[in-house]
Design a protein around this motif. Structure first.
Motif, PDB file in Angstrom:
ATOM      1  N   ILE A 174     -38.099  50.539 -36.325  1.00  0.00           N
ATOM      2  CA  ILE A 174     -37.728  49.076 -37.425  1.00  0.00           C
ATOM      3  C   ILE A 174     -38.388  48.815 -37.112  1.00  0.00           C
ATOM      4  CG2 ILE A 174     -36.249  47.327 -37.063  1.00  0.00           C
ATOM      5  CD1 ILE A 174     -34.078  49.472 -35.525  1.00  0.00           C
ATOM      6  N   ILE A 175     -38.865  47.686 -36.761  1.00  0.00           N
ATOM      7  CA  ILE A 175     -40.420  47.049 -36.518  1.00  0.00           C
ATOM      8  C   ILE A 175     -41.331  47.389 -38.016  1.00  0.00           C
ATOM      9  CG2 ILE A 175     -42.150  45.242 -36.316  1.00  0.00           C
ATOM     10  CD1 ILE A 175     -40.802  45.613 -33.528  1.00  0.00           C
ATOM     11  N   LEU A 176     -41.747  48.632 -37.755  1.00  0.00           N
ATOM     12  CA  LEU A 176     -42.756  49.914 -38.878  1.00  0.00           C
ATOM     13  C   LEU A 176     -42.700  49.646 -39.991  1.00  0.00           C
ATOM     14  CD1 LEU A 176     -44.818  51.633 -36.278  1.00  0.00           C
ATOM     15  CD2 LEU A 176     -45.586  49.479 -37.196  1.00  0.00           C
ATOM     16  N   HIS A 177     -41.139  49.869 -39.873  1.00  0.00           N
ATOM     17  CA  HIS A 177     -40.456  50.478 -41.569  1.00  0.00           C
ATOM     18  C   HIS A 177     -40.386  48.660 -41.841  1.00  0.00           C
ATOM     19  CE1 HIS A 177     -36.816  51.909 -43.569  1.00  0.00           C
ATOM     20  NE2 HIS A 177     -37.721  52.911 -43.949  1.00  0.00           N
ATOM     21  N   ALA A 178     -40.228  47.860 -41.569  1.00  0.00           N
ATOM     22  CA  ALA A 178     -40.243  46.630 -41.753  1.00  0.00           C
ATOM     23  C   ALA A 178     -40.860  46.122 -42.381  1.00  0.00           C
ATOM     24  CB  ALA A 178     -39.252  45.397 -41.037  1.00  0.00           C
ATOM     25  N   LEU A 179     -42.388  46.280 -41.873  1.00  0.00           N
ATOM     26  CA  LEU A 179     -43.384  45.951 -41.536  1.00  0.00           C
ATOM     27  C   LEU A 179     -44.326  46.457 -43.424  1.00  0.00           C
ATOM     28  CD1 LEU A 179     -44.728  45.029 -38.734  1.00  0.00           C
ATOM     29  CD2 LEU A 179     -44.061  42.939 -40.361  1.00  0.00           C
ATOM     30  N   ALA A 180     -43.765  47.720 -42.782  1.00  0.00           N
ATOM     31  CA  ALA A 180     -44.610  48.793 -44.138  1.00  0.00           C
ATOM     32  C   ALA A 180     -45.042  48.466 -45.327  1.00  0.00           C
ATOM     33  CB  ALA A 180     -43.960  50.436 -43.969  1.00  0.00           C
ATOM     34  N   PRO A 181     -43.886  47.953 -45.469  1.00  0.00           N
ATOM     35  CA  PRO A 181     -43.835  48.052 -47.664  1.00  0.00           C
ATOM     36  C   PRO A 181     -45.253  46.381 -47.659  1.00  0.00           C
ATOM     37  CG  PRO A 181     -41.681  48.031 -46.938  1.00  0.00           C
ATOM     38  CD  PRO A 181     -42.385  47.848 -45.515  1.00  0.00           C
ATOM     39  N   ILE A 182     -45.069  45.446 -46.366  1.00  0.00           N
ATOM     40  CA  ILE A 182     -45.846  44.532 -46.848  1.00  0.00           C
ATOM     41  C   ILE A 182     -47.462  44.416 -46.910  1.00  0.00           C
ATOM     42  CG2 ILE A 182     -46.882  42.127 -45.732  1.00  0.00           C
ATOM     43  CD1 ILE A 182     -43.698  42.229 -44.507  1.00  0.00           C
ATOM     44  N   PHE A 183     -47.500  45.664 -45.817  1.00  0.00           N
ATOM     45  CA  PHE A 183     -49.118  46.307 -45.632  1.00  0.00           C
ATOM     46  C   PHE A 183     -48.883  47.029 -47.050  1.00  0.00           C
ATOM     47  CE2 PHE A 183     -48.770  45.687 -41.067  1.00  0.00           C
ATOM     48  CZ  PHE A 183     -49.585  44.741 -41.036  1.00  0.00           C
ATOM     49  N   VAL A 184     -48.305  47.603 -47.381  1.00  0.00           N
ATOM     50  CA  VAL A 184     -48.975  48.868 -48.734  1.00  0.00           C
ATOM     51  C   VAL A 184     -48.980  47.726 -49.694  1.00  0.00           C
ATOM     52  CG1 VAL A 184     -47.827  50.109 -49.961  1.00  0.00           C
ATOM     53  CG2 VAL A 184     -47.522  51.142 -48.074  1.00  0.00           C
ATOM     54  N   THR A 229     -41.050  39.012 -53.772  1.00  0.00           N
ATOM     55  CA  THR A 229     -41.493  39.127 -52.630  1.00  0.00           C
ATOM     56  C   THR A 229     -42.568  40.707 -52.941  1.00  0.00           C
ATOM     57  OG1 THR A 229     -39.454  38.806 -51.446  1.00  0.00           O
ATOM     58  CG2 THR A 229     -41.395  39.767 -50.277  1.00  0.00           C
ATOM     59  N   ALA A 230     -42.279  41.997 -53.800  1.00  0.00           N
ATOM     60  CA  ALA A 230     -43.921  42.200 -53.893  1.00  0.00           C
ATOM     61  C   ALA A 230     -44.361  41.475 -54.604  1.00  0.00           C
ATOM     62  CB  ALA A 230     -42.938  43.476 -54.931  1.00  0.00           C
ATOM     63  N   SER A 231     -44.676  40.655 -56.158  1.00  0.00           N
ATOM     64  CA  SER A 231     -45.127  40.060 -56.557  1.00  0.00           C
ATOM     65  C   SER A 231     -45.908  39.216 -55.736  1.00  0.00           C
ATOM     66  CB  SER A 231     -44.692  39.379 -57.781  1.00  0.00           C
ATOM     67  OG  SER A 231     -44.260  38.367 -57.586  1.00  0.00           O
ATOM     68  N   ALA A 232     -45.567  38.258 -54.956  1.00  0.00           N
ATOM     69  CA  ALA A 232     -45.631  37.715 -54.249  1.00  0.00           C
ATOM     70  C   ALA A 232     -47.661  38.356 -52.650  1.00  0.00           C
ATOM     71  CB  ALA A 232     -45.465  36.704 -53.710  1.00  0.00           C
ATOM     72  N   LEU A 233     -46.596  39.407 -52.393  1.00  0.00           N
ATOM     73  CA  LEU A 233     -47.683  40.522 -51.677  1.00  0.00           C
ATOM     74  C   LEU A 233     -48.721  40.929 -52.864  1.00  0.00           C
ATOM     75  CD1 LEU A 233     -44.466  41.890 -49.506  1.00  0.00           C
ATOM     76  CD2 LEU A 233     -46.720  40.450 -49.399  1.00  0.00           C
ATOM     77  N   PHE A 234     -48.714  41.295 -53.732  1.00  0.00           N
ATOM     78  CA  PHE A 234     -49.077  41.936 -54.532  1.00  0.00           C
ATOM     79  C   PHE A 234     -50.624  40.669 -54.095  1.00  0.00           C
ATOM     80  CE2 PHE A 234     -51.490  43.403 -57.850  1.00  0.00           C
ATOM     81  CZ  PHE A 234     -51.488  44.934 -58.540  1.00  0.00           C
ATOM     82  N   LEU A 235     -50.174  39.250 -55.214  1.00  0.00           N
ATOM     83  CA  LEU A 235     -51.080  38.381 -55.498  1.00  0.00           C
ATOM     84  C   LEU A 235     -52.416  38.034 -54.051  1.00  0.00           C
ATOM     85  CD1 LEU A 235     -52.047  36.170 -57.307  1.00  0.00           C
ATOM     86  CD2 LEU A 235     -50.659  34.611 -56.065  1.00  0.00           C
ATOM     87  N   THR A 236     -51.128  37.649 -53.501  1.00  0.00           N
ATOM     88  CA  THR A 236     -51.834  37.799 -51.747  1.00  0.00           C
ATOM     89  C   THR A 236     -53.223  38.517 -52.081  1.00  0.00           C
ATOM     90  OG1 THR A 236     -50.243  37.050 -51.063  1.00  0.00           O
ATOM     91  CG2 THR A 236     -51.871  37.658 -49.062  1.00  0.00           C
ATOM     92  N   GLY A 237     -52.705  40.216 -52.049  1.00  0.00           N
ATOM     93  CA  GLY A 237     -53.959  41.059 -51.761  1.00  0.00           C
ATOM     94  C   GLY A 237     -54.917  41.259 -52.881  1.00  0.00           C
ATOM     95  N   VAL A 238     -54.468  41.062 -54.688  1.00  0.00           N
ATOM     96  CA  VAL A 238     -55.939  40.108 -54.651  1.00  0.00           C
ATOM     97  C   VAL A 238     -56.393  39.227 -54.351  1.00  0.00           C
ATOM     98  CG1 VAL A 238     -56.292  39.280 -57.257  1.00  0.00           C
ATOM     99  CG2 VAL A 238     -54.260  41.784 -56.690  1.00  0.00           C
ATOM    100  N   ILE A 239     -55.740  38.269 -53.945  1.00  0.00           N
ATOM    101  CA  ILE A 239     -56.788  37.462 -53.157  1.00  0.00           C
ATOM    102  C   ILE A 239     -57.430  37.883 -52.052  1.00  0.00           C
ATOM    103  CG2 ILE A 239     -56.060  34.712 -52.079  1.00  0.00           C
ATOM    104  CD1 ILE A 239     -53.654  34.217 -53.981  1.00  0.00           C
ATOM    105  N   LEU A 240     -57.336  38.504 -51.102  1.00  0.00           N
ATOM    106  CA  LEU A 240     -57.751  39.058 -50.247  1.00  0.00           C
ATOM    107  C   LEU A 240     -58.559  39.746 -50.415  1.00  0.00           C
ATOM    108  CD1 LEU A 240     -54.376  40.378 -47.965  1.00  0.00           C
ATOM    109  CD2 LEU A 240     -56.900  37.791 -47.512  1.00  0.00           C
TER     110      LEU A 240
END
Length: 319
Positions: free
Chosen positions: A4-14, A214-225
């Motif tokens: 369940i935790i991996l399932h919740a975290l997966a979208p963040i990492f992807v 959430t998706a755009s914020a995570l995508f932006l974070t990936g770009v920054i990284l």
């Protein structure tokens, strides 16, 4: 539970990985993401936070007062302690420390709150209300601290400020409050308190923006990284330890201090035990503040959450 935790975290990492790839492949200029940042900070996130707060019944917010107290104190204590350690111990600039400490103190309620809480307590209107209240607490009662510090240092750098922080406080508060990321959720809370029900057509009109937040914020974070070289150092290790271990134990200590038990206690521990959030990094980027330590903390905390969250789920079962 691990699944369940991996399932919740997966979208963040992807989604962060997609942003990272877009930056590395030069599909997005990772050294200048100001346009994407404007979309996230001034439109998508404010719309999501406004929708979440304005649709939360005021009676429901009042009924969640014990949860609000626990969340706010847990976030404030962690923020204040880590901020002073970073500025006085690690000699970080106030801007860098503000971004790092917000990343640590404000958990990733938006992305992880509902799937984790729903899996433990069951999906219900009460669970959704608890997550909405958690998001409101973070956006209304936490983010202004970071914005005040960033605005103060920006004013000092531009030569606008020569007085004390106390003298500048009204101006800094105005500059912070007038930002959509602050007044959006605040307006939602005020309308909810006044019993104003938003027309369905307005909520439907901004819903797509909210869904993309959430998706755009995570995508932006990936770009920054993608523009950084991540390093693990003492501030990063302390930040991850604080986020994943110390802050949840602060919440448990508060539970015993106030004598709170039952579903509220479980909810508070699980919400605070979530991994680090992306707000600090996105805020910092908007002010031109780069915090590699905050970025490293976000990644490492999310990975460690796979181990630490089951620990606190087990501990919360006895509360």
């Amino acid at each position: 539970m691990t699944y369940i935790i991996l399932h919740a975290l997966a979208p963040i990492f992807v989604i962060m990985l997609l942003g990272y790839y877009a930056g590395k492949a030069k599909m997005v200029v990772n050294s200048n993401v100001s346009l994407l940042n404007v979309f996230v900070m001034d439109f998508a996130l404010p719309a999501a936070l406004f929708s979440a707060t304005v649709q939360t019944p005021w009676k429901g917010i009042i009924s969640q007062s014990p949860l609000i107290l626990l969340l706010v104190l847990s976030m404030w204590i962690a923020y204040a302690a880590l901020y002073f350690i970073c500025t006085l111990g690690f000699k970080k600039s106030p801007q860098d420390a503000a971004v790092l400490t917000l990343t640590v103190a404000l958990p990733n309620y938006a992305a992880l709150g509902l799937p984790i809480l729903g899996s433990v307590l069951g999906e219900s209107s009460a669970t959704s209300l608890s997550v909405a209240v958690s998001i409101a607490c973070g956006s209304v009662l936490m983010t202004p601290f970071c914005l005040l510090i960033l605005e103060r240092e920006k004013a000092r750098a531009s030569g606008e400020s020569h007085g004390s922080t106390l003298m500048l406080l009204p101006l800094l508060m105005w500059r912070s409050v007038k930002k959509p990321i602050v007044w959006g959720p605040l307006l939602g809370v005020l309308l909810s308190a006044c019993g104003v029900k938003m027309p369905e057509i307005i909520l439907a009109s901004i819903k797509p923006l909210g869904l993309s937040a959430t998706a755009s914020a995570l995508f932006l974070t990936g770009v920054i990284l993608s523009a950084r070289k991540l390093k693990i150092n003492a501030p990063v290790l302390l930040s991850c330890l604080t986020k994943n271990i110390i802050q949840p134990f602060i919440t448990i200590g508060l539970l015993y201090a106030f004598g709170i038990t039952g579903p509220v206690a479980v909810t508070a521990v699980l919400m605070i035990a979530l991994s680090a959030g992306f707000f600090g990094i996105v805020f910092g980027n908007r002010f031109g503040v780069q915090s590699p330590d905050a970025e490293a903390t976000l990644l490492i905390s999310s990975i460690l959450c796979i181990i630490t969250l089951p620990l606190f789920i087990t501990l919360s079962a006895g509360l």
